[in-house]
Enzyme design. Structure first.
Site, PDB file in Angstrom:
ATOM      1  N   SER A  14     -20.463 -55.127   1.232  1.00 35.55           N
ATOM      2  CA  SER A  14     -20.444 -55.497   0.249  1.00 35.55           C
ATOM      3  C   SER A  14     -21.410 -57.168  -0.347  1.00 35.55           C
ATOM      4  O   SER A  14     -20.727 -57.689   0.006  1.00 35.55           O
ATOM      5  CB  SER A  14     -18.652 -56.030  -0.134  1.00 35.55           C
ATOM      6  OG  SER A  14     -18.594 -55.781  -1.542  1.00 35.55           O
ATOM      7  N   LYS A  65     -10.242 -46.314  -1.210  1.00 30.91           N
ATOM      8  CA  LYS A  65      -9.760 -46.407  -2.617  1.00 30.91           C
ATOM      9  C   LYS A  65      -8.665 -45.227  -3.150  1.00 30.91           C
ATOM     10  O   LYS A  65      -7.675 -44.783  -4.055  1.00 30.91           O
ATOM     11  CB  LYS A  65     -10.991 -45.746  -3.101  1.00 30.91           C
ATOM     12  CG  LYS A  65     -12.221 -46.426  -3.489  1.00 30.91           C
ATOM     13  CD  LYS A  65     -13.189 -46.289  -4.309  1.00 30.91           C
ATOM     14  CE  LYS A  65     -14.739 -47.951  -4.400  1.00 30.91           C
ATOM     15  NZ  LYS A  65     -14.659 -47.027  -5.461  1.00 30.91           N
ATOM     16  N   ASP A 101     -14.742 -47.658 -11.631  1.00 33.55           N
ATOM     17  CA  ASP A 101     -16.441 -47.028 -11.203  1.00 33.55           C
ATOM     18  C   ASP A 101     -16.771 -46.442 -12.428  1.00 33.55           C
ATOM     19  O   ASP A 101     -17.313 -45.616 -12.307  1.00 33.55           O
ATOM     20  CB  ASP A 101     -15.933 -46.274 -10.128  1.00 33.55           C
ATOM     21  CG  ASP A 101     -15.731 -46.599  -8.446  1.00 33.55           C
ATOM     22  OD1 ASP A 101     -16.530 -48.609  -8.613  1.00 33.55           O
ATOM     23  OD2 ASP A 101     -14.931 -46.898  -7.975  1.00 33.55           O
ATOM     24  N   VAL A 209     -26.385 -43.174  -6.060  1.00 33.05           N
ATOM     25  CA  VAL A 209     -25.482 -44.444  -6.137  1.00 33.05           C
ATOM     26  C   VAL A 209     -25.645 -45.208  -5.213  1.00 33.05           C
ATOM     27  O   VAL A 209     -25.319 -47.129  -5.198  1.00 33.05           O
ATOM     28  CB  VAL A 209     -24.204 -44.018  -5.526  1.00 33.05           C
ATOM     29  CG1 VAL A 209     -23.723 -44.806  -5.135  1.00 33.05           C
ATOM     30  CG2 VAL A 209     -23.436 -42.557  -6.701  1.00 33.05           C
TER      31      VAL A 209
END
Ligand code: ATR
Length: 264
Positions: A14, A65, A101, A209
């Site tokens: 990340s 998530k 997002d 993405v």
């Protein structure tokens, strides 16, 4: 010193800490943003730390998530609709979950100047970020969304979020105006989607993405077919910027220096 974290599993990759710590420094905020790898069984204990004000803000990435939702007190409209949370904060002693997002994707697509209104869109994959992409595409008034995922049951599950979603078998794809790769295929440079891309000869826009590597084989193939292509870097930056704004009340600067932070 305020404390921020991104949680996920795996989390090493990340780049959220690089981005947030850059903006924290630039805005003279007394804070630090770190990454933490968790197991699902650790989530309950983790969110208690937010309640106790030991942590001031959290970003959530794959695969938590959705799994984090039971530990939150309140969801924003967007988080509720997508059942997906990537930004958490405490407000009036309640843990709030929000989804940035959606805005991240919408702002990134707008910046490409590709008008998705009325377009037919194909999404490949059904992972963590897909509910947000579907929500954003509806908001931007596409005409139709079709989804194809290797594990069809996972695609079918997404129908509970969007009942006009069309599902097709993996590999059985035809022509669409825009194709979005939301699978993890491409994270490794040699990864290749086992799809016949010549079926997309009338497509206009290939969007991935993935932003690291910055050009997946999917985007390379799109380019070779003479199509417009874009990776997920701006989506990533914009979702981070929206989280930053929620936590600090400041709209962070997005410039070339920021974009370079993500060139690894
Ligand atoms: P998660 O599924 O935990 O949310 P993700 O990285 O967000 O993780 O999603 C991975 C996506 O890439 C999934 O849609 C996955 O398909 P499955 O649902 O069938 O697992 C897809 N994917 C990963 N490897 C793939 C492969 N070799 N072929 C096709 N699809 C693949």
């Amino acid at each position: 010193m305020k404390k921020y974290l991104v949680i996920g599993n795996p989390i090493k990759h990340s780049l959220s800490p690089e981005l947030h710590n850059y903006w924290i420094r630039k805005n003279d905020i007394k804070g630090l943003y770190n990454r933490e790898e968790l197991d699902e069984k650790d989530l309950k204990k983790f969110f208690l730390k937010i309640k106790k004000k030991e942590i001031d803000g959290v970003n959530i990435t794959v695969p938590f998530k959705k799994a984090a939702i039971p530990y939150l007190d309140k969801l924003s409209f967007e988080a509720e609709k997508t059942q997906s949370v990537n930004t958490v904060y405490l407000k009036n002693d309640k843990i709030i979950g929000h989804n940035t997002d959606i805005d991240g994707f919408e702002l990134a697509i707008k910046e490409t100047n590709y008008d998705v209104r009325g377009k037919k869109v194909l999404i490949l994959g059904a992972g963590g970020v897909v509910p947000s992409i579907i929500f954003a595409l509806h908001k931007m008034k596409v005409s139709n969304i079709t989804l194809s995922n290797r594990t069809k049951a996972k695609a079918e599950n997404l129908k509970s979020l969007s009942n006009d979603l069309e599902i097709v078998d993996w590999g059985k794809v035809s022509n669409f105006d825009m194709i979005i790769n939301a699978t993890s295929i491409g994270l490794k440079k040699e990864d290749k989607l086992n799809l016949d891309l010549s079926k997309f000869s009338n497509s206009e826009f290939f969007y991935d993405v993935i932003y690291n590597p910055k050009e997946t084989n999917f985007l390379k193939d799109g380019k070779m077919l003479g199509k417009k292509t874009e990776n997920g870097k701006k989506m990533f930056i914009y979702q981070a910027a929206q989280s930053f704004k929620i936590w600090h009340g400041i709209e962070p600067l997005i410039n070339n220096e920021v974009i370079k932070l993500l060139e690894v």
